[in-house]
Design a protein around this motif. Structure first.
Motif, PDB file in Angstrom:
ATOM      1  N   GLU A  19       0.834  -1.208   0.000  1.00 55.83           N
ATOM      2  CA  GLU A  19       0.000   0.000   0.000  1.00 55.83           C
ATOM      3  C   GLU A  19       0.862   1.249   0.000  1.00 55.83           C
ATOM      4  O   GLU A  19       1.876   1.311   0.692  1.00 55.83           O
ATOM      5  N   ILE A  20       0.461   2.237  -0.770  1.00 55.16           N
ATOM      6  CA  ILE A  20       1.146   3.529  -0.775  1.00 55.16           C
ATOM      7  C   ILE A  20       0.110   4.640  -0.641  1.00 55.16           C
ATOM      8  O   ILE A  20      -1.044   4.486  -1.070  1.00 55.16           O
ATOM      9  N   ALA A  21       0.530   5.729  -0.031  1.00 55.29           N
ATOM     10  CA  ALA A  21      -0.376   6.856   0.236  1.00 55.29           C
ATOM     11  C   ALA A  21      -0.220   7.937  -0.820  1.00 55.29           C
ATOM     12  O   ALA A  21       0.847   8.098  -1.428  1.00 55.29           O
ATOM     13  N   VAL A  22      -1.294   8.688  -1.025  1.00 53.34           N
ATOM     14  CA  VAL A  22      -1.276   9.766  -2.003  1.00 53.34           C
ATOM     15  C   VAL A  22      -0.266  10.836  -1.570  1.00 53.34           C
ATOM     16  O   VAL A  22      -0.142  11.163  -0.387  1.00 53.34           O
ATOM     17  N   LYS A  23       0.470  11.357  -2.548  1.00 57.20           N
ATOM     18  CA  LYS A  23       1.459  12.418  -2.289  1.00 57.20           C
ATOM     19  C   LYS A  23       0.873  13.804  -2.536  1.00 57.20           C
ATOM     20  O   LYS A  23       1.086  14.730  -1.757  1.00 57.20           O
TER      21      LYS A  23
ATOM     22  N   ARG B 175      -3.213   0.042  -3.533  1.00 57.86           N
ATOM     23  CA  ARG B 175      -2.413  -1.136  -3.207  1.00 57.86           C
ATOM     24  C   ARG B 175      -1.974  -1.831  -4.488  1.00 57.86           C
ATOM     25  O   ARG B 175      -2.697  -1.826  -5.498  1.00 57.86           O
TER      26      ARG B 175
ATOM     27  N   TYR C 162      -4.747  12.359  -8.654  1.00 57.64           N
ATOM     28  CA  TYR C 162      -4.065  11.971  -7.428  1.00 57.64           C
ATOM     29  C   TYR C 162      -2.711  11.365  -7.800  1.00 57.64           C
ATOM     30  O   TYR C 162      -2.635  10.432  -8.607  1.00 57.64           O
TER      31      TYR C 162
ATOM     32  N   GLN D 112      -2.580  16.024  -4.749  1.00 59.85           N
ATOM     33  CA  GLN D 112      -3.874  15.928  -5.405  1.00 59.85           C
ATOM     34  C   GLN D 112      -4.293  17.305  -5.908  1.00 59.85           C
ATOM     35  O   GLN D 112      -3.960  18.316  -5.308  1.00 59.85           O
TER      36      GLN D 112
ATOM     37  N   SER E 289      -9.902   6.953  -2.122  1.00 59.15           N
ATOM     38  CA  SER E 289      -9.228   6.564  -0.894  1.00 59.15           C
ATOM     39  C   SER E 289      -7.885   7.274  -0.877  1.00 59.15           C
ATOM     40  O   SER E 289      -7.354   7.639  -1.925  1.00 59.15           O
ATOM     41  N   GLY E 290      -7.338   7.451   0.279  1.00 56.54           N
ATOM     42  CA  GLY E 290      -6.027   8.095   0.353  1.00 56.54           C
ATOM     43  C   GLY E 290      -4.887   7.172  -0.003  1.00 56.54           C
ATOM     44  O   GLY E 290      -3.722   7.572   0.004  1.00 56.54           O
ATOM     45  N   THR E 291      -5.228   5.921  -0.354  1.00 57.20           N
ATOM     46  CA  THR E 291      -4.185   4.943  -0.676  1.00 57.20           C
ATOM     47  C   THR E 291      -4.587   4.110  -1.882  1.00 57.20           C
ATOM     48  O   THR E 291      -5.760   4.033  -2.250  1.00 57.20           O
TER      49      THR E 291
ATOM     50  N   PHE F 186       0.747   9.404  -6.819  1.00 56.65           N
ATOM     51  CA  PHE F 186       1.393   8.450  -5.928  1.00 56.65           C
ATOM     52  C   PHE F 186       2.805   8.179  -6.434  1.00 56.65           C
ATOM     53  O   PHE F 186       3.071   8.297  -7.632  1.00 56.65           O
TER      54      PHE F 186
END
Length: 583
Positions: free
Chosen positions: A348-352, A577, A506, A354, A573-575, A508
């Motif tokens: 899983e990675i989170a948004v950097k 996968r 978004y 947006q 979602s903020g992530t 990532f």
């Protein structure tokens, strides 16, 4: 390149005057990254096949009128030569129409810009444009025909034409065009064995009729034999061993291995076969088509097709079942697979970053102004999205709002707040709402979900707003158009504004030590498209049945990889996968 050989059709297929049974499998080069062509072809050979079949999509090779592309994923010549190097023959289906659950059945969108155009008929400009395209296309493959020492064994005239029309003059014109531009190998046609399809689509004095079907082989072969009228080889050009998926289907379509293997045995007992699909691959970008009967049914990004190889190239139990059947009719070669393919879950990675679409419209498109809304084709736009913007004026009640001839899906915004979404048959339904501000801006985000690739609706595939927008009973004028094919996302400025609930981009960053095949899971995301290092992976949509997008390892690089999700519904979602499998 092999030595020159002879190939002819009599009571059987004859290669150098020796009978040959064609056992072929379909791989569409344009649905597979080139780095994996050899792997898929090696697995085809190991199955026991002696040939590979592929369509040729006109809309990729001439994406803009008069501009041709034959490199990278479109290097048809390299694909054919690679097959030849492995000892495989090639069945080429240049059409110009391919169906294939492909955008517009492989026809280029710009044909719709020309007045008097009637697709796939004689006596109109369509044949002139097809002739010009064939003149360029066959430069790529003429010397790869078996008559010149290459692997191309057969070529097909049109495709399933009998399900479209009975204009034999058109079929003869396409066949003559192919001969004029250097085709010397035998020609075939292929049609379903139902209704009048075989009679409509066959020109037996010029091309060998073959059939497309998935079951009841003995019955359909009997009908084909009666059409031949004399001893001719029987062939199923498309032996359907699975099926394609449309967005909104309840589940992924599958077919049991034992049943389809039994049908294969029936085919090989009497004739030759092309397995459709041996390997389906992926509708990358905005290339998936749609069907339309009672309603629009746009195809998913995955073209897995429940084929013998999965979308990502894995051997299936169905492959093994087919191999056992083929072993009764052909010697199975020993094939050492030369491509190392790994799969990996990167987690899983989170948004950097947006940014909202409305904040960057001027970066992605230069507006075109018009008194009335223009469809994509008039804006010289092949696919993607359009934002239509206009001033609705002072505060008042709007009792009658309608979208006329709008395709395919429209999100409507008032002062950048979502009002409602219209899709397909809902478009012309009346809506009412209040304008509460002194000045009111209307924006309509329209998505092309894929031009129809089959049936009688093909001549009516303009996308965007073609008819107009009704505001309080009358057509509204004064429009700005922002064409968004989304092929320039490197220009995005993520420092601009973001508002929840609006269409947005978004960003990532996926760090990779060693690239491997992986699958982008879009759970908790609404609808949109995903991009990896500038490459358009394709559409996603929460309604399924597809839940993950295939990411081949060659699209990744060691170090940081930029992933951009464009989402249109405000459901994110903020992530994201990355998983190791499609399920």
């Amino acid at each position: 390149m092999q030595q020159r050989q002879s190939f002819r059709i009599a009571d059987r297929f004859y290669l150098n005057d020796q009978p040959i049974q064609i056992i072929s499998g379909a791989i569409h080069y344009f649905r597979v990254v080139p780095e994996y062509w050899r792997d898929r072809l090696e697995k085809l050979k190991a199955l026991g096949c002696n040939a590979v079949e592929t369509y040729v999509p006109w809309n990729l090779h001439e994406p803009r009128e008069g501009r041709y592309q034959f490199t990278g994923m479109l290097d048809l010549r390299k694909f054919v030569r690679t097959a030849g190097e492995l000892g495989l023959y090639v069945i080429l289906r240049p059409s110009p129409y391919i169906c294939a659950e492909w955008e517009f059945g492989g026809l280029p969108y710009w044909l719709l810009k020309h007045s008097g155009m009637k697709l796939r008929f004689s006596g109109n400009p369509f044949l002139d444009y097809a002739d010009r395209y064939f003149a360029r296309l066959f430069q790529e493959v003429n010397d790869l025909q078996i008559t010149c020492g290459g692997p191309i064994l057969l070529m097909q005239v049109e495709n399933e034409y009998g399900a479209y029309s009975n204009d034999k003059a058109y079929l003869y014109a396409i066949a003559e065009m192919m001969r004029t531009h250097g085709v010397t190998v035998p020609l075939v046609t292929s049609d379903g064995p139902w209704h009048d399809y075989l009679d409509n689509g066959s020109i037996p004095d010029t091309a060998l009729p073959t059939i497309n079907c998935g079951s009841n082989i003995k019955e359909h072969f009997a009908k084909l034999r009666s059409l031949h009228g004399e001893a001719k080889p029987l062939m199923v050009m498309e032996f359907w061993i699975g099926w394609f998926d449309a967005w909104g289907d309840k589940e992924h379509h599958t077919r049991d291995a034992a049943g389809s293997a039994a049908e294969l045995a029936d085919i090989l007992e009497e004739g030759s076969v092309n397995i459709y699909m041996f390997h389906g691959g992926t509708n990358f970008g905005f290339t998936s088509g749609a069907n339309y009967y009672e309603r629009l049914a746009p195809d998913t990004t995955s073209y897995d097709y429940d084929a013998l190889l999965t979308e990502s190239g894995d051997i299936t139990p169905k492959y093994k079942a087919f191999q056992e059947v083929i072993a009764r009719y052909a010697e199975l070669p020993q094939v050492e697979l030369s491509t190392v393919i790994r799969k990996r879950a990167y987690g899983e990675i989170a948004v950097k970053k947006q940014v909202s679409l409305f904040a960057v419209l001027d970066q992605l498109a230069r507006p075109t102004e018009s008194p009335y809304p223009l469809p994509m084709e008039d804006l010289d736009q092949p696919s993607g999205y359009i934002v239509y913007m206009t001033d609705l004026g002072k505060s008042r009640r709007i009792d009658d709002f309608r979208l006329i001839q709008c395709a395919d899906r429209a999100n409507v915004y008032l002062n950048r707040k979502h009002l409602f979404t219209k899709y397909d048959l809902e478009m012309e339904g009346k809506e009412a709402f209040d304008l509460t501000e002194p000045e009111n801006e209307l924006a309509i985000l329209v998505e092309n979900m894929g031009r129809v690739n089959y049936s009688v609706k093909m001549n009516n595939q303009h996308k965007g707003v073609k008819g107009g927008v009704i505001v309080n009973g009358a057509f509204h004028s004064g429009w700005k158009h922002y064409a968004l094919p989304l092929d320039n996302l490197e220009q995005l400025d993520f420092s601009r504004g973001y508002a929840e609930g609006t269409p947005a981009f978004y960003l990532f960053e996926l760090e990779v030590d060693e690239p491997a095949d992986t699958f982008l899971d879009f759970t908790d995301w609404g609808k949109g498209a995903a991009f990896v290092n500038g490459f358009n992976l394709g559409r996603f949509w929460e309604i399924g049945p597809q839940r993950r997008l295939y990411v081949p390892a060659p699209l990744l690089r060691p170090g940081v990889n930029r992933i951009i999700m464009f989402e249109t519904e405000g459901r994110t979602s903020g992530t994201i996968r990355f998983e190791a499998s499609a399920l």
